[in-house]
Motif scaffolding. Structure first.
Motif, short mmCIF file in Angstrom:
data_model
loop_
_atom_site.label_atom_id
_atom_site.label_comp_id
_atom_site.label_asym_id
_atom_site.label_seq_id
_atom_site.Cartn_x
_atom_site.Cartn_y
_atom_site.Cartn_z
N ARG A 164 35.85 50.38 35.98
CA ARG A 164 36.02 50.28 37.44
C ARG A 164 34.74 50.72 38.13
NH1 ARG A 164 37.69 53.74 41.50
NH2 ARG A 164 38.01 55.43 40.00
N THR A 208 36.56 50.83 44.53
CA THR A 208 37.92 50.55 45.01
C THR A 208 37.93 50.72 46.54
OG1 THR A 208 38.96 51.30 42.96
CG2 THR A 208 40.34 51.23 44.91
N TYR A 225 35.71 45.59 38.99
CA TYR A 225 35.44 46.02 37.61
C TYR A 225 34.22 45.27 37.08
CZ TYR A 225 40.27 47.79 37.70
OH TYR A 225 41.45 48.44 38.02
N THR A 242 40.04 46.38 43.89
CA THR A 242 39.21 47.10 42.91
C THR A 242 38.24 46.13 42.22
OG1 THR A 242 41.04 48.63 42.50
CG2 THR A 242 39.23 48.62 40.90
#
Length: 245
Positions: free
Chosen positions: A239, A242, A233, A231
């Motif tokens: 976020r 992913t 960020y 993931t």
């Protein structure tokens, strides 16, 4: 007619200021003669010269002391006059006190989560792995000396939106994971999630100028399990993308 001449007036007994011939008294001559005889019988004593000299010296000393006192007084007066004429330098005015500004609250800036490297700069990633970046993508070398490449311009990478890739090497004793992140200039972190929900944070590398893409890498030890998700960020913890999961 016969005239008889009048006698000329003489001194009157009743006029004390009337003038006339004086008549000497015989007793006056005797008195003068007696005084003359007495004076001839007196022998004058010696003149006190020593006392006269002492008195003269004393008078000179008093006069000298008086003159010296006058001189000292005059000198003191002159010094006092000079001192009075010397200007007294006034002290400079004390600067106005300025209140100290309130202590500013120092804020500690968070360290940049991305390490900036030069093109071709080799980075030791541990366990014998080496990583470096060029303008066209990611390069890495395993402990056996085998080099690999992942291009940032591959057809399956859309740099217009955030995304990540993932490559791994290793086994149960531990693995080396790496990949690309792209589509953002505000990347904050990349996390790997294992099968048990445990997360591992990767190291981020970028070229100077924040080109909008970079490389991440991390090692996992024995028992780390399979990686189920990668993931991306941003720096605010939002976020962005992913892979898997």
């Amino acid at each position: 007619m016969n005239s008889t001449p009048l006698p000329e007036p003489g001194p009157s007994a009743s006029d004390p200021y009337a003038s006339g011939p004086s008549v000497s008294d015989p007793a006056d001559g005797d008195v003068r003669a007696a005084f003359a005889r007495a004076a001839l019988d007196i022998t004058p004593g010696p003149v006190p010269l020593a006392a006269v000299r002492r008195a003269g010296r004393a008078r000179r000393r008093r006069r000298t002391a008086g003159l010296a006192a006058v001189s000292v007084l005059g000198a003191a007066t002159a010094v006092a006059a000079v001192v009075a004429l010397v200007p007294v330098r006034s002290s400079p005015p004390e600067p106005a006190r300025v209140a100290a500004p309130p202590t500013a609250v120092r804020t500690t800036q968070a360290p940049d989560p991305i390490r900036t490297v030069r093109s071709g700069e080799r980075v030791e990633a541990g366990q014998g792995f080496t990583v470096w970046l060029t303008e066209d993508g990611k390069h890495w070398k395993d402990p056996d000396g085998l080099e690999n490449f992942r291009g940032v311009s591959d057809g399956n990478i859309d740099r217009s939106q955030p995304g990540v890739t993932h490559q791994s090497e290793g086994g149960p004793a531990g693995a080396f994971h790496s990949g690309l992140y792209y589509g953002t200039s505000a990347a904050g972190r990349v996390e790997l999630t294992g099968s048990g929900g445990r997360t591992v944070r990767a190291t981020l590398l970028e070229l100077p100028g924040r080109p909008g893409w970079g490389v991440w890498y991390v090692r996992t030890g024995p028992g780390g399990g399979a990686i189920t998700a990668v993931t991306l960020y941003d720096r605010a913890g939002v976020r962005l993308a992913t892979l898997g999961g």
